[in-house]
Design a protein around this motif. Structure first.
Motif: not given
Length: 352
Positions: A298, A302, A328, A331
């Motif tokens: 994760s 990002r 995740v 996003s």
């Protein structure tokens, strides 16, 4: 004989939150010991104990199980041969292979995982079932049936303007080998973009794992070594003892293996791989998060998204454990089954 349909011990707890276990093992002693062990675990109940695959299929025709404990070496139908049929008959049941066969080498364990088993556990001798094995079994069952973290982010289809990418970096853990095999089967051998894979597996499994991926993908696949170049049309797998990172070199991009402690505590960890893809490839990097427990990857995801790259996540319905992809999903550019992820990758385009 298929064995007794109900194991010794107290009747199954009728509450909806009880995890229903079916034991498939040709040893009557093993079935009895496993049954007593599981009935002593809070939140689990043995609903059946049979001695072979046909008995298990007959049981599942009229009964439900959440987890199937499957031995491999049984008379008649071998556990590996029957595993795909059990997955279909189980209608969502997760298969935990509990077999001494895994101890003699990684081949049987990796093959079981590629066929769709959720996890594997070495079955000890009859006199060694108590103690550490009992603790490990309970931990595995809890991990496979834990719903925590599985409600993060909606499933959705890709949207936006597609854009090409120069690298595919795949992270996976529990249930990830089967998902990875489904994804790779949807990518033709002519696909030239390099593929990196970090899969949570012991170091002893990696050589056979890489060989299996080469067959599935129809392309060369190697366990990554320090300073190895990232080349078109090839796959590199993180070794079990080190993280896989990308670094710029005078000849393009190379691999750097590191052993620092990761935030997730995993070795190898998906985070360093994705972090380095973000640094080296930026918006030309594509990350894929497949089934796995926890949140490893994760942080790297990002970073990759922040650098303009994209993440594709496996959907909840097809995941054995939706921890890593679920972490995740909010996003991610798309949340899809593994075969659809493979087709999107094969198009050499990605959603933005």
């Amino acid at each position: 004989m298929s064995g007794s349909p109900l194991a010794a011990g107290s009747p199954p707890d009728p509450r909806d939150d009880v995890v229903r276990i079916l034991i498939v093992d040709d040893s009557a002693v093993a079935r009895a010991v496993l049954s007593r062990m599981i009935e002593g675990m809070r939140g689990f109940a043995v609903v059946g104990a049979v001695s072979n695959v046909p008995g298990a299929l007959a049981f599942l025709a009229s009964n439900r199980a959440d987890v199937i404990l499957l031995d491999l070496e049984m008379p008649g139908v071998h556990g590996l041969t029957g595993l795909p049929d059990l997955l279909v008959a189980g209608q969502g049941a997760k298969i935990l292979v509990v077999s001494s066969a895994a101890e003699r080498g990684a081949a049987a364990a990796v093959q079981a995982l590629a066929l769709g088993a959720a996890d594997t556990l070495v079955k000890p001798g009859v006199g060694s079932f108590a103690g550490k094995f009992a603790e490990t079994l309970e931990e595995r069952l809890t991990r496979l049936t834990d719903r925590a973290g599985e409600l993060v982010g909606p499933s959705r289809l890709p949207s936006g303007v597609p854009q090409e990418f120069d690298i595919v970096a795949v992270g996976a853990s529990t249930g990830g080998i089967h998902a990875l095999s489904q994804m790779l089967r949807a990518i033709p051998p002519s696909f030239e973009v390099p593929i990196l894979v970090t899969q949570h597996l012991p170091a002893s499994f990696m050589s056979y794992f890489a060989a299996q991926l080469a067959v599935l993908a129809g392309r060369p696949c190697e366990v990554a070594e320090d300073h190895m170049r990232v080349r078109p049309g090839r796959m590199l797998v993180a070794p079990g003892h080190a993280h896989l990172r990308c670094v710029r070199s005078s000849e393009g991009v190379a691999i750097r293996l590191t052993d620092e402690r990761s935030v997730s505590g995993c070795m190898p960890s998906v985070d360093p791989m994705l972090e380095s893809v973000a640094e080296v490839y930026g918006k030309r990097g594509l990350g894929v998060m497949l089934s796995g427990m926890g949140r490893d990857g994760s942080i790297g995801a990002r970073d990759l998204i922040g650098a303009g790259g994209a993440i594709l996540a496996q959907d909840r319905a097809s995941s054995v454990v939706w921890g890593m992809p679920g972490a995740v999903a909010a996003s991610a550019s798309a949340v899809l089954p593994p075969d659809e992820i493979g087709r999107m990758v094969a198009s050499q385009r990605r959603p933005r």
